[in-house]
Scaffold this active site. Structure first.
Site, mmCIF file in Angstrom:
data_model
loop_
_atom_site.group_PDB
_atom_site.id
_atom_site.type_symbol
_atom_site.label_atom_id
_atom_site.label_comp_id
_atom_site.label_asym_id
_atom_site.label_seq_id
_atom_site.Cartn_x
_atom_site.Cartn_y
_atom_site.Cartn_z
ATOM 1 N N GLU A 62 16.091 -70.742 -29.170
ATOM 2 C CA GLU A 62 17.273 -71.329 -28.527
ATOM 3 C C GLU A 62 17.039 -72.780 -28.128
ATOM 4 O O GLU A 62 15.929 -73.166 -27.771
ATOM 5 C CB GLU A 62 17.596 -70.544 -27.248
ATOM 6 C CG GLU A 62 17.892 -69.104 -27.485
ATOM 7 C CD GLU A 62 17.815 -68.239 -26.236
ATOM 8 O OE1 GLU A 62 18.481 -67.199 -26.216
ATOM 9 O OE2 GLU A 62 17.089 -68.593 -25.293
ATOM 10 N N THR A 90 5.775 -63.592 -25.151
ATOM 11 C CA THR A 90 7.177 -63.272 -25.452
ATOM 12 C C THR A 90 8.011 -64.550 -25.419
ATOM 13 O O THR A 90 8.866 -64.784 -26.274
ATOM 14 C CB THR A 90 7.727 -62.263 -24.410
ATOM 15 O OG1 THR A 90 6.973 -61.057 -24.508
ATOM 16 C CG2 THR A 90 9.198 -61.964 -24.637
ATOM 17 N N ARG A 118 10.758 -71.956 -12.964
ATOM 18 C CA ARG A 118 12.184 -72.216 -12.682
ATOM 19 C C ARG A 118 12.996 -70.926 -12.628
ATOM 20 O O ARG A 118 13.949 -70.794 -11.865
ATOM 21 C CB ARG A 118 12.778 -73.254 -13.625
ATOM 22 C CG ARG A 118 13.086 -72.813 -15.074
ATOM 23 C CD ARG A 118 14.408 -72.047 -15.154
ATOM 24 N NE ARG A 118 15.051 -72.129 -16.430
ATOM 25 C CZ ARG A 118 15.367 -71.070 -17.177
ATOM 26 N NH1 ARG A 118 15.082 -69.842 -16.800
ATOM 27 N NH2 ARG A 118 16.015 -71.247 -18.314
ATOM 28 N N ALA A 145 4.428 -61.552 -18.031
ATOM 29 C CA ALA A 145 4.171 -62.975 -17.764
ATOM 30 C C ALA A 145 4.996 -63.540 -16.597
ATOM 31 O O ALA A 145 4.509 -64.375 -15.839
ATOM 32 C CB ALA A 145 4.447 -63.782 -19.038
ATOM 33 N N THR A 207 11.801 -56.811 -17.606
ATOM 34 C CA THR A 207 11.141 -56.161 -18.743
ATOM 35 C C THR A 207 11.553 -56.863 -20.033
ATOM 36 O O THR A 207 12.528 -57.617 -20.050
ATOM 37 C CB THR A 207 11.549 -54.672 -18.833
ATOM 38 O OG1 THR A 207 12.935 -54.594 -19.134
ATOM 39 C CG2 THR A 207 11.271 -53.947 -17.533
ATOM 40 N N GLY A 232 17.388 -58.850 -19.148
ATOM 41 C CA GLY A 232 18.502 -58.731 -20.105
ATOM 42 C C GLY A 232 19.101 -60.107 -20.293
ATOM 43 O O GLY A 232 19.852 -60.575 -19.452
ATOM 44 N N ASP A 233 18.725 -60.784 -21.391
ATOM 45 C CA ASP A 233 19.156 -62.179 -21.521
ATOM 46 C C ASP A 233 19.487 -62.553 -22.958
ATOM 47 O O ASP A 233 19.393 -63.701 -23.348
ATOM 48 C CB ASP A 233 18.062 -63.120 -20.963
ATOM 49 C CG ASP A 233 16.730 -62.969 -21.689
ATOM 50 O OD1 ASP A 233 16.601 -62.053 -22.513
ATOM 51 O OD2 ASP A 233 15.823 -63.786 -21.445
HETATM 52 P P1 NAD Z 1 6.330 -59.924 -21.105
HETATM 53 O O1 NAD Z 1 6.425 -59.356 -22.483
HETATM 54 O O2 NAD Z 1 5.161 -60.751 -20.736
HETATM 55 O O3 NAD Z 1 6.428 -58.745 -20.014
HETATM 56 C C1 NAD Z 1 7.383 -57.719 -20.078
HETATM 57 C C2 NAD Z 1 6.811 -56.456 -19.421
HETATM 58 O O4 NAD Z 1 7.858 -55.464 -19.400
HETATM 59 C C3 NAD Z 1 5.624 -55.853 -20.165
HETATM 60 O O5 NAD Z 1 4.524 -55.727 -19.301
HETATM 61 C C4 NAD Z 1 6.151 -54.500 -20.652
HETATM 62 O O6 NAD Z 1 5.158 -53.496 -20.697
HETATM 63 C C5 NAD Z 1 7.218 -54.215 -19.612
HETATM 64 N N1 NAD Z 1 8.232 -53.237 -20.037
HETATM 65 C C6 NAD Z 1 8.868 -53.150 -21.247
HETATM 66 N N2 NAD Z 1 9.736 -52.111 -21.229
HETATM 67 C C7 NAD Z 1 9.650 -51.560 -19.989
HETATM 68 C C8 NAD Z 1 10.295 -50.445 -19.368
HETATM 69 N N3 NAD Z 1 11.185 -49.706 -20.026
HETATM 70 N N4 NAD Z 1 9.976 -50.161 -18.069
HETATM 71 C C9 NAD Z 1 9.053 -50.896 -17.398
HETATM 72 N N5 NAD Z 1 8.395 -51.952 -17.946
HETATM 73 C C10 NAD Z 1 8.696 -52.270 -19.221
HETATM 74 O O7 NAD Z 1 7.681 -60.744 -20.921
HETATM 75 P P2 NAD Z 1 8.019 -61.855 -19.793
HETATM 76 O O8 NAD Z 1 7.693 -63.212 -20.279
HETATM 77 O O9 NAD Z 1 7.516 -61.379 -18.479
HETATM 78 O O10 NAD Z 1 9.618 -61.765 -19.819
HETATM 79 C C11 NAD Z 1 10.277 -60.596 -19.372
HETATM 80 C C12 NAD Z 1 11.736 -60.681 -19.730
HETATM 81 O O11 NAD Z 1 12.362 -61.724 -18.993
HETATM 82 C C13 NAD Z 1 11.981 -60.987 -21.202
HETATM 83 O O12 NAD Z 1 13.008 -60.149 -21.659
HETATM 84 C C14 NAD Z 1 12.439 -62.417 -21.210
HETATM 85 O O13 NAD Z 1 13.301 -62.714 -22.282
HETATM 86 C C15 NAD Z 1 13.155 -62.488 -19.877
HETATM 87 N N6 NAD Z 1 13.257 -63.836 -19.305
HETATM 88 C C16 NAD Z 1 14.422 -64.153 -18.715
HETATM 89 C C17 NAD Z 1 14.564 -65.399 -18.124
HETATM 90 C C18 NAD Z 1 15.835 -65.741 -17.413
HETATM 91 O O14 NAD Z 1 16.030 -66.891 -17.047
HETATM 92 N N7 NAD Z 1 16.692 -64.787 -17.153
HETATM 93 C C19 NAD Z 1 13.519 -66.332 -18.161
HETATM 94 C C20 NAD Z 1 12.317 -65.952 -18.751
HETATM 95 C C21 NAD Z 1 12.188 -64.682 -19.326
#
Ligand code: NAD
Length: 355
Positions: A62, A90, A118, A145, A207, A232-233
């Site tokens: 994106e 991710t 942020r 992360a 998640t 959820g994004d």
């Molecule tokens: P990541 O892959 O490092 O961590 C995700 C974690 O979720 C993993 O440890 C995984 O085991 C766990 N997980 C997966 N399914 C699960 C379930 N059903 N129940 C419990 N745990 C579960 O990813 P991340 O970098 O931490 O990002 C997490 C999410 O946040 C991603 O979907 C990412 O796109 C989203 N995100 C959103 C924003 C925003 O501004 N809204 C910003 C950054 C990341």
């Protein structure tokens, strides 16, 4: 900082880590949240567009641009839930801040760490106006992360220092708990999502799974809770059961983008939502009733990245952790770009003749 406009400050991952550590993670998050809030309060000034997304089977790439008329910023970011299985992140990102007057970039920076900061600062800023008063317990579901950043922001900005961790991968929860050791948290690792939400006034879901997942079912969410739904994004990627949305006051960043990417993609396109900037600017109420369920349907919007770029740039004088990048061609005569190439060729020839 350099006065030469063709030299652009570049913040590598290494420099960003030094910058964050020199400022302190908590202070960074608190100050960044004030920058995001400041920009949300002047929301109407900004150029706004849903992010430009290129979807594939595996994930999404994106671009997220915006401008306040004086500065322009954009972020390149990906989201690939399967990456961690291959030892990759991710989410990774980098971004640019530019001067609208000349169009010249003023800053090029890593934004993988900055995105986590942020996102956490924005989530906590939203919770400060939406979560029940005195909330001190947060369920944190998804311990990857983003998780420690979310935890630290909620402690620093909302005062939530009791954490209830749950991840389908117990090793992720253990790592998160260990990383947060000695930072003033009271941490419980839980065996199920249901156990994690028990007694929590705030529920953060963060998640990663490229599908309609149900991290929270309707029966898991009691009255008066604030939900910070971060994971959820993307189109086709949600975390909450639809019935929870129907019981909640829903707060979003930029409605046209969240309708595509957020939890509310599960609802009718005219389902009422409130944009968070309206609450911050006093144009709409936040939580109206202690029994209300409030939901921040976070997807991440370009203005938050703009605020982060602006904040980081403002720190560089006091914390000069950057390199100078020769990014822009700068011929002596602006229209003689080819002449600059010829002069370089002559220089190389002369060096070869000497050599
Ligand atoms: P990541 O892959 O490092 O961590 C995700 C974690 O979720 C993993 O440890 C995984 O085991 C766990 N997980 C997966 N399914 C699960 C379930 N059903 N129940 C419990 N745990 C579960 O990813 P991340 O970098 O931490 O990002 C997490 C999410 O946040 C991603 O979907 C990412 O796109 C989203 N995100 C959103 C924003 C925003 O501004 N809204 C910003 C950054 C990341």
């Amino acid at each position: 900082m350099t006065a030469k406009l063709n030299i652009v400050p570049f913040i590598s991952v290494d420099s960003m880590m030094k910058l964050v550590l020199a400022i302190g993670v908590e202070r960074f998050l608190v100050e960044l949240a004030t920058y995001v809030e400041e920009d949300f309060r002047r929301w109407e000034l900004f150029d706004k567009t849903p992010r430009v997304a290129s979807h594939s089977q595996e994930g999404v790439i994106e671009l997220m641009p915006t401008s306040d008329g004086r500065l322009y910023g954009f972020k390149y970011v990906n989201g690939h839930p399967k990456n961690t299985r291959e030892g990759l992140q991710t989410v990774t990102a980098f971004g640019v801040l530019s001067d609208v007057g000349s169009g010249y970039p003023m800053l090029l920076t890593e934004m993988t760490i900055l995105t986590a900061l942020r996102t956490a600062a924005t989530s906590a800023m939203a919770a400060r106006v939406l979560a029940p008063d005195g909330a001190d317990t947060m369920a944190l579901i998804g311990n990857g992360a983003q998780s420690e950043f979310q935890a630290i922001a909620f402690k620093a900005i909302v005062g939530a220092n009791k954490l209830r961790l749950y991840d389908i991968d117990p090793a992720a929860s253990r790592r998160c708990a260990k990383n947060l050791e000695g930072m003033g948290f009271d941490i419980t690792i839980c065996g199920t999502g249901q156990e994690a939400v028990e007694g929590a006034e705030i529920i953060t879901t963060v998640t990663a799974d490229k599908q309609y997942a149900t991290i929270l079912t309707d029966n898991m969410v009691g009255t008066g809770v604030h939900i910070n739904a971060v994971g959820g994004d993307c189109p086709g990627k949600t975390e909450l059961h639809r019935d929870i949305l129907l019981r909640s006051g829903i707060f979003v960043e930029y409605t046209p983008q969240t309708r595509i990417e957020g939890e509310i993609q599960q609802l009718d396109p005219d389902h009422p939502v409130t944009e968070l900037w309206q609450v911050l600017a006093g144009a709409a109420p936040g939580r109206t009733d202690p029994r209300q369920i409030t939901l921040f349907d976070s997807v991440g919007f370009a203005i938050e990245d703009f605020s982060a770029l602006r904040y980081v740039r403002d720190q560089l004088k006091a914390f000069p952790f950057y390199e100078e990048l020769d990014l822009l061609a700068d011929p002596d005569e602006p229209r003689d770009l080819f002449g600059m190439l010829l002069r370089e060729a002559a220089k190389q020839e002369a060096a070869m003749a000497i050599g």
